[in-house]
Design an enzyme around this catalytic site. Structure first.
Site, mmCIF file in Angstrom:
data_model
loop_
_atom_site.group_PDB
_atom_site.id
_atom_site.type_symbol
_atom_site.label_atom_id
_atom_site.label_comp_id
_atom_site.label_asym_id
_atom_site.label_seq_id
_atom_site.Cartn_x
_atom_site.Cartn_y
_atom_site.Cartn_z
ATOM 1 N N SER A 1 0.795 -1.222 0.063
ATOM 2 C CA SER A 1 -0.178 0.008 0.107
ATOM 3 C C SER A 1 0.843 1.156 0.082
ATOM 4 C CB SER A 1 -0.839 0.119 1.098
ATOM 5 O OG SER A 1 -1.968 0.967 1.044
ATOM 6 N N ASP B 1 -9.980 -3.337 -5.384
ATOM 7 C CA ASP B 1 -9.395 -2.928 -4.224
ATOM 8 C C ASP B 1 -10.231 -1.419 -3.862
ATOM 9 O OD1 ASP B 1 -7.727 -1.233 -2.549
ATOM 10 O OD2 ASP B 1 -5.884 -2.004 -3.472
ATOM 11 N N HIS C 1 -8.192 -4.901 -0.759
ATOM 12 C CA HIS C 1 -7.037 -4.152 -0.375
ATOM 13 C C HIS C 1 -6.084 -4.979 0.556
ATOM 14 C CE1 HIS C 1 -4.370 -0.746 -0.250
ATOM 15 N NE2 HIS C 1 -4.314 -0.899 1.074
#
Length: 336
Positions: free
Chosen positions: A137, A265, A293
Site C-alpha cells: 500500500s 481494491d 486491499h
C-alpha cells in the site's frame, strides 16, 4: 499483463469483504528481534528481523499506512519466509513501531529518501545473499517511487521487488477514500494519525499548525492538507499528492518488479492501474479481478492468507542465480 492464479473464495464476495475479513485471520506473530537504528537527521527507527541465517536471501518489507510488523500481511509474509528459511526484516516508518519518533516529521506516501536510506544501510551490512524488497500500500507507492527515481542505481542494492496494492495516483486514491463506505477505513486511519500529529505539536510546541483543523479532519484530504503536507515541506495536499505519487515514475524502474493490484481494491480505483503495454519491461503487472486491499484470502471458510506470500516467493525465486542458493557457514550478519 501476466496471468494471475488468484481467485477469491466464492463465500467472500466483493472488495470490501475481501479487505476486511482478512484482518480477522491474523497469523501467528513471528519471533522478531528488534533493532534500533539512528537516522542521519538524529531521529531513529526500529527494524524487526525474523532470522539471521547465513547465505540466504533477505526480504525487506515496507508496511502500509499506520501498519507495522504486526499487521496481518506482515505476519503472513514474514512467517512464510521464516518457514522456508529465508531472512526477513520489517523496517518501521517513523512513529509506527509503538514509540514516537523524536522529530516533528513523521512519514508519508512519497518518502523515497527514507526508503533509499534504509535499503542502503541494509545492503552495507547484509552481504550474505540477494536482497528483495516488498512494499504494501503506502509502502508500495514509496518503494516504486524510489525505484523509478533511482533507475539503474537501485539494481546495486536489490535483486527484485514487489509492490502490493500501491495507490500509484494519490489524488485519485485519496479522494476515493473519502467516499461512501470507504469513510470507514479513513476513520480508522485518522484515529491514530490525528492523535500522533497532535502529540507532536504539543511536544514540540509547534505553532505553525492549525490544531482545530487537524482535530476536525474527516478525510485524508483534510488531514494531509492540515498536517502531512506542511510538516514534510509540501505546498498543500494537492502538491503533496502530486509529487508523492509513483505512477509518473514507473517508466524509470530498472529492477525486476511485480506490480500486484486487485481490480476491486476499494483504496485503488481501477482507473489508477496503468495499461500493461505502457509499462517498462522490468515491471510485471498482475491485476486479478478480486482480492480487495491487501486481502487475497484463499480457501474454504474461514480462509487463510498463504496466497500472497507464496506469490512473492515464486516471483523472487525466478530472479535468483544458482550461486545465491549456496549457504555460507563462515560469515556473520551484523544487524546493527
Amino acid at each position: 499483463m501476466s496471468e494471475s492464479d488468484y481467485l477469491a473464495p466464492v463465500w467472500l464476495p466483493g472488495g470490501h469483504l475481501q479487505t476486511i475479513w482478512p484482518l480477522t485471520r491474523m497469523p501467528p506473530r513471528p519471533d522478531y528481534m528488534r533493532v534500533r537504528w539512528e537516522t542521519p537527521d538524529e531521529d531513529f527507527i526500529h527494524a524487526d528481523w525474523i532470522t539471521k541465517r547465513p547465505g540466504v536471501p533477505l526480504v525487506v518489507l515496507f508496511h502500509g499506512l499506520e501498519g507495522s510488523s504486526d499487521s496481518h500481511y506482515a505476519r503472513a509474509i514474514m512467517g512464510h519466509f521464516h518457514k522456508i528459511r529465508w531472512n526477513g526484516v520489517v523496517p518501521h516508518f517513523r512513529g509506527c513501531s509503538g514509540k514516537p519518533n523524536r522529530l516533528m516529521r513523521a512519514y508519508h506516501s512519497g518518502d523515497s529518501e527514507e526508503i533509499g536510506w534504509i535499503l542502503s544501510r541494509i545492503a552495507e551490512r547484509y552481504r550474505e545473499g540477494p536482497i528483495f524488497a516488498v512494499g504494501i500500500s503506502l509502502g508500495g507507492n514509496a518503494l516504486l517511487k524510489y525505484l523509478g527515481e533511482q533507475g539503474q542505481e537501485a539494481r546495486s542494492l536489490l535483486r527484485g521487488a514487489a509492490a502490493v496494492c500501491a495507490p500509484l495516483d494519490l489524488e485519485i486514491s485519496g479522494r476515493a477514500l473519502g467516499d461512501g463506505f470507504n469513510r470507514v477505513y479513513t476513520e480508522r486511519f485518522l484515529r491514530t494519525l490525528k492523535r500522533k500529529a497532535l502529540d507532536k505539536i504539543d511536544i514540540h510546541k509547534a505553532t505553525d499548525y492549525d490544531v482545530d483543523r487537524i482535530r476536525k479532519a474527516r478525510t485524508l484530504y483534510e488531514f494531509d492538507d492540515a498536517f502531512t503536507a506542511p510538516v514534510h515541506g509540501f505546498d498543500g495536499v494537492l502538491d503533496y499528492w502530486r509529487r508523492a505519487s509513483a505512477r509518473p515514475l514507473l517508466h524509470g524502474i530498472r529492477v525486476s518488479t511485480l506490480l500486484l493490484n486487485a481490480r476491486n481494491d476499494p483504496f485503488v480505483p481501477p482507473e489508477i492501474l496503468p495499461p500493461p503495454d505502457t509499462l517498462p519491461r522490468h515491471l510485471t503487472p498482475e491485476f486479478p479481478d478480486a482480492g480487495g486491499h491487501v486481502g487475497f484470502l484463499r480457501g474454504s471458510f474461514p480462509g487463510h492468507l498463504y496466497w500472497l506470500p507464496q506469490r512473492l516467493e515464486a516471483f523472487f525465486r525466478r530472479r535468483l542465480k544458482p550461486k545465491s542458493r549456496t549457504v555460507s557457514r563462515t560469515k556473520n550478519i551484523n544487524l546493527e
